[in-house]
Design a protein around this motif. Structure first.
Motif, PDB file in Angstrom:
ATOM      1  N   TYR A 263       7.304  -3.002  -9.088  1.00 21.08           N
ATOM      2  CA  TYR A 263       6.010  -2.316  -9.267  1.00 21.08           C
ATOM      3  C   TYR A 263       4.925  -3.006  -8.448  1.00 21.08           C
ATOM      4  CZ  TYR A 263       1.723  -0.745 -11.553  1.00 21.08           C
ATOM      5  OH  TYR A 263       0.475  -0.236 -11.808  1.00 21.08           O
ATOM      6  N   GLN A 264       4.886  -4.363  -8.508  1.00 15.13           N
ATOM      7  CA  GLN A 264       3.867  -5.109  -7.771  1.00 15.13           C
ATOM      8  C   GLN A 264       3.993  -4.894  -6.267  1.00 15.13           C
ATOM      9  OE1 GLN A 264       5.658  -6.297 -10.260  1.00 15.13           O
ATOM     10  NE2 GLN A 264       4.319  -7.368 -11.723  1.00 15.13           N
ATOM     11  N   GLU A 265       5.220  -4.834  -5.762  1.00 16.45           N
ATOM     12  CA  GLU A 265       5.440  -4.638  -4.323  1.00 16.45           C
ATOM     13  C   GLU A 265       4.997  -3.242  -3.883  1.00 16.45           C
ATOM     14  OE1 GLU A 265       9.184  -7.746  -3.853  1.00 16.45           O
ATOM     15  OE2 GLU A 265       9.551  -5.636  -4.304  1.00 16.45           O
ATOM     16  N   LYS A 266       5.201  -2.258  -4.751  1.00 13.98           N
ATOM     17  CA  LYS A 266       4.742  -0.905  -4.426  1.00 13.98           C
ATOM     18  C   LYS A 266       3.214  -0.843  -4.427  1.00 13.98           C
ATOM     19  CE  LYS A 266       8.920   1.188  -6.312  1.00 13.98           C
ATOM     20  NZ  LYS A 266       9.504   1.969  -7.421  1.00 13.98           N
ATOM     21  N   GLU A 267       2.576  -1.627  -5.303  1.00 15.09           N
ATOM     22  CA  GLU A 267       1.115  -1.696  -5.307  1.00 15.09           C
ATOM     23  C   GLU A 267       0.598  -2.354  -4.037  1.00 15.09           C
ATOM     24  OE1 GLU A 267      -1.246  -0.447  -7.661  1.00 15.09           O
ATOM     25  OE2 GLU A 267       0.601   0.678  -8.017  1.00 15.09           O
ATOM     26  N   ILE A 268       1.312  -3.360  -3.550  1.00 14.57           N
ATOM     27  CA  ILE A 268       0.940  -3.994  -2.276  1.00 14.57           C
ATOM     28  C   ILE A 268       1.075  -2.985  -1.144  1.00 14.57           C
ATOM     29  CG2 ILE A 268       1.521  -5.811  -0.600  1.00 14.57           C
ATOM     30  CD1 ILE A 268       2.465  -7.524  -2.965  1.00 14.57           C
ATOM     31  N   MET A 269       2.123  -2.150  -1.214  1.00 15.55           N
ATOM     32  CA  MET A 269       2.282  -1.087  -0.213  1.00 15.55           C
ATOM     33  C   MET A 269       1.074  -0.155  -0.228  1.00 15.55           C
ATOM     34  SD  MET A 269       6.269   0.083  -0.500  1.00 15.55           S
ATOM     35  CE  MET A 269       7.621  -1.082  -0.369  1.00 15.55           C
ATOM     36  N   LYS A 270       0.612   0.210  -1.430  1.00 16.95           N
ATOM     37  CA  LYS A 270      -0.558   1.091  -1.547  1.00 16.95           C
ATOM     38  C   LYS A 270      -1.786   0.444  -0.917  1.00 16.95           C
ATOM     39  CE  LYS A 270       0.622   3.835  -5.622  1.00 16.95           C
ATOM     40  NZ  LYS A 270       0.270   4.188  -7.009  1.00 16.95           N
ATOM     41  N   ASN A 271      -1.982  -0.842  -1.191  1.00 15.58           N
ATOM     42  CA  ASN A 271      -3.119  -1.550  -0.610  1.00 15.58           C
ATOM     43  C   ASN A 271      -3.005  -1.631   0.912  1.00 15.58           C
ATOM     44  OD1 ASN A 271      -4.270  -1.994  -3.135  1.00 15.58           O
ATOM     45  ND2 ASN A 271      -3.180  -3.917  -3.442  1.00 15.58           N
ATOM     46  N   SER A 272      -1.757  -1.791   1.404  1.00  9.76           N
ATOM     47  CA  SER A 272      -1.533  -1.814   2.854  1.00  9.76           C
ATOM     48  C   SER A 272      -1.902  -0.473   3.469  1.00  9.76           C
ATOM     49  CB  SER A 272      -0.062  -2.140   3.161  1.00  9.76           C
ATOM     50  OG  SER A 272       0.302  -3.400   2.644  1.00  9.76           O
ATOM     51  N   ILE A 273      -1.548   0.608   2.763  1.00  7.97           N
ATOM     52  CA  ILE A 273      -1.864   1.956   3.235  1.00  7.97           C
ATOM     53  C   ILE A 273      -3.377   2.167   3.295  1.00  7.97           C
ATOM     54  CG2 ILE A 273      -1.750   4.408   2.563  1.00  7.97           C
ATOM     55  CD1 ILE A 273       1.120   3.704   1.474  1.00  7.97           C
ATOM     56  N   ILE A 274      -4.090   1.661   2.287  1.00  6.67           N
ATOM     57  CA  ILE A 274      -5.552   1.794   2.274  1.00  6.67           C
ATOM     58  C   ILE A 274      -6.187   0.955   3.383  1.00  6.67           C
ATOM     59  CG2 ILE A 274      -7.640   1.279   0.933  1.00  6.67           C
ATOM     60  CD1 ILE A 274      -5.993   2.012  -1.580  1.00  6.67           C
ATOM     61  N   ILE A 275      -5.666  -0.252   3.597  1.00 10.12           N
ATOM     62  CA  ILE A 275      -6.160  -1.111   4.684  1.00 10.12           C
ATOM     63  C   ILE A 275      -5.985  -0.414   6.031  1.00 10.12           C
ATOM     64  CG2 ILE A 275      -5.749  -3.273   5.952  1.00 10.12           C
ATOM     65  CD1 ILE A 275      -5.014  -4.532   3.238  1.00 10.12           C
ATOM     66  N   SER A 276      -4.896   0.360   6.156  1.00 11.06           N
ATOM     67  CA  SER A 276      -4.638   1.057   7.421  1.00 11.06           C
ATOM     68  C   SER A 276      -5.766   2.021   7.773  1.00 11.06           C
ATOM     69  CB  SER A 276      -3.296   1.792   7.367  1.00 11.06           C
ATOM     70  OG  SER A 276      -3.360   2.926   6.527  1.00 11.06           O
ATOM     71  N   LEU A 277      -6.434   2.613   6.748  1.00 16.49           N
ATOM     72  CA  LEU A 277      -7.562   3.500   7.029  1.00 16.49           C
ATOM     73  C   LEU A 277      -8.726   2.726   7.629  1.00 16.49           C
ATOM     74  CD1 LEU A 277      -8.895   6.262   6.949  1.00 16.49           C
ATOM     75  CD2 LEU A 277      -9.609   5.800   4.593  1.00 16.49           C
ATOM     76  N   VAL A 278      -8.943   1.513   7.145  1.00 12.26           N
ATOM     77  CA  VAL A 278      -9.996   0.651   7.706  1.00 12.26           C
ATOM     78  C   VAL A 278      -9.703   0.393   9.189  1.00 12.26           C
ATOM     79  CG1 VAL A 278     -11.146  -1.600   7.570  1.00 12.26           C
ATOM     80  CG2 VAL A 278     -10.422  -0.432   5.467  1.00 12.26           C
ATOM     81  N   ILE A 279      -8.414   0.152   9.500  1.00 11.46           N
ATOM     82  CA  ILE A 279      -8.005  -0.057  10.895  1.00 11.46           C
ATOM     83  C   ILE A 279      -8.275   1.197  11.723  1.00 11.46           C
ATOM     84  CG2 ILE A 279      -6.073  -0.596  12.432  1.00 11.46           C
ATOM     85  CD1 ILE A 279      -6.851  -2.917  10.612  1.00 11.46           C
TER      86      ILE A 279
END
Length: 388
Positions: A105-121
């Motif tokens: 579950y925690q790793e999938k949450e990190i994936m979600k945060n990575s996806i959100i960071i990608s929008l900043v990029i």
């Protein structure tokens, strides 16, 4: 340690995914993402040599198995007709390696945060491209780092990010999530992509409906949610209309779409089918005409070359790889829907539906984004589970 290293590489890939195509010609012709994927696959091969049971895990999943079947057919077609499709092969192989591990579950949450960071990029890249380089495609927003991003694929690639942010807005209600959500919608408008706008609209509407379907007894609650979010999205659209050039906005009005038949796609497909009727053989029915053949063959009728692909993933697979590949492709889509519907995975049902809609007007099956979404479907990304 090996598994952790691979997962870190996955987070990096998710962060870079929306600007994947623009990262070519920086170090060689390939995208920087491709180099990360190659490193990931090398590490994975060594892991398989030590843990052969992981091969059985890969082959036990119908989604992955159908993807491998599609890969096998394209390889056979390539061998017979001599056409290359390296990106397609790389993406399906990458999908197989991705499925080797279990994800908490925690790793999938990190994936979600990575996806959100990608929008900043994406936002920073667009600012750099438009304000510093002063570059655009006929007024349409794009990204130009090593190569130029097609505005249509850039817009569709934001679908996953926007739905993840929508989920965050509904669950955590942090102002930063709303700001990023608004900026994501404005970027989609700025690209002038009709395919992107349609697919994302469908994903948002579907997510809001499915999110509230469990409260079906409380019709008032569903109605209020839809009204509030409709007003919110209308306000975003009004803001976008005032910020985006008229030329770009004219692309997404109904009259423009009807006049040019989806940028000439309908005429293009019609001519392709006319060619098919008069030139098809049993061999072509089974193996197709080969990768990148749709545009090449229809040139003889049109008298001009119209892009490298048919702008439709279903026509692409059926016309260029044959009936067997087409059936496997449809089966792969069916198994994806079966998995996420059985899991009641609202997030991925919404995202995948938007992806399939965009696949009708774009060659999404060739993109890395398409196979990353299938990977996320396979691992149950987006399911509300109890924290480990």
């Amino acid at each position: 340690m090996v598994n952790e290293m691979r997962k870190i590489l996955i987070y990096i890939i998710l962060i870079m995914l929306p600007i994947d195509v623009t990262l070519g010609n920086i170090i060689g012709n390939a995208s920087l993402v491709s180099y990360v994927i190659i490193l990931y696959m090398i590490i994975s091969i060594f892991d398989i040599l030590r843990n052969s049971w992981k091969i059985k895990k890969i082959l036990s999943n119908k989604i992955i198995l159908s993807s491998i079947g599609l890969l096998a057919i394209t390889l056979i077609t390539n061998a017979i007709l001599g056409n290359g499709i390296v990106i397609f092969n790389e993406n399906i192989l990458f999908l197989c390696f991705l499925y080797m591990d279990e994800y908490t579950y925690q790793e999938k949450e990190i994936m979600k945060n990575s996806i959100i960071i990608s929008l900043v990029i994406v936002i920073l890249s667009i600012i750099y491209t438009s304000l510093i380089l002063k570059y655009n495609i006929h007024g349409r927003a794009t990204i130009y780092l090593g190569t130029v991003a097609d505005p249509n694929y850039l817009a569709v690639g934001l679908n996953l990010i926007i739905v993840v942010l929508l989920e965050k807005c509904l669950d955590k209600k942090r102002i930063i999530n709303y700001i990023l959500f608004i900026m994501g919608i404005i970027i989609v408008f700025a690209t002038g992509s009709r395919s992107g706008l349609l697919s994302i609209s469908i994903s948002i509407i579907l997510y809001l409906l499915l999110k509230n379907i469990k409260n079906i007894k409380n019709i008032k609650n569903i109605k209020n949610t839809i009204i509030i979010w409709s007003i919110f999205i209308v306000l975003i659209c009004v803001l976008a209309i005032n910020l985006i050039p008229d030329y770009v906005l004219q692309r997404i009005n109904i009259q423009s779409i009807l006049q040019d038949g989806g940028s000439g796609r309908l005429e293009y497909w019609k001519i392709g089918f006319i060619f098919l009727i008069y030139n098809i053989t049993l061999f072509n029915v089974i193996f197709g005409f080969g990768y990148n053949s749709f545009s090449t063959l229809t040139k003889s009728i049109l008298g001009e070359y119209v892009g490298g692909h048919p702008h439709n993933s279903f026509i692409q697979v059926g016309f260029e790889f044959g009936i067997i590949a087409f059936i496997i492709f449809i089966y792969c889509i069916y198994e994806n829907y079966k998995k996420i519907v059985n899991d009641k995975n609202i997030l991925m049902i919404s995202v995948f539906s938007g992806l399939i809609i965009s696949s009708i007007t774009l060659d999404m099956v060739l993109t890395r984004y398409f196979w990353i979404i299938i990977f996320l479907n396979s691992i149950g990304f987006g399911i509300k589970s109890v924290k480990n």
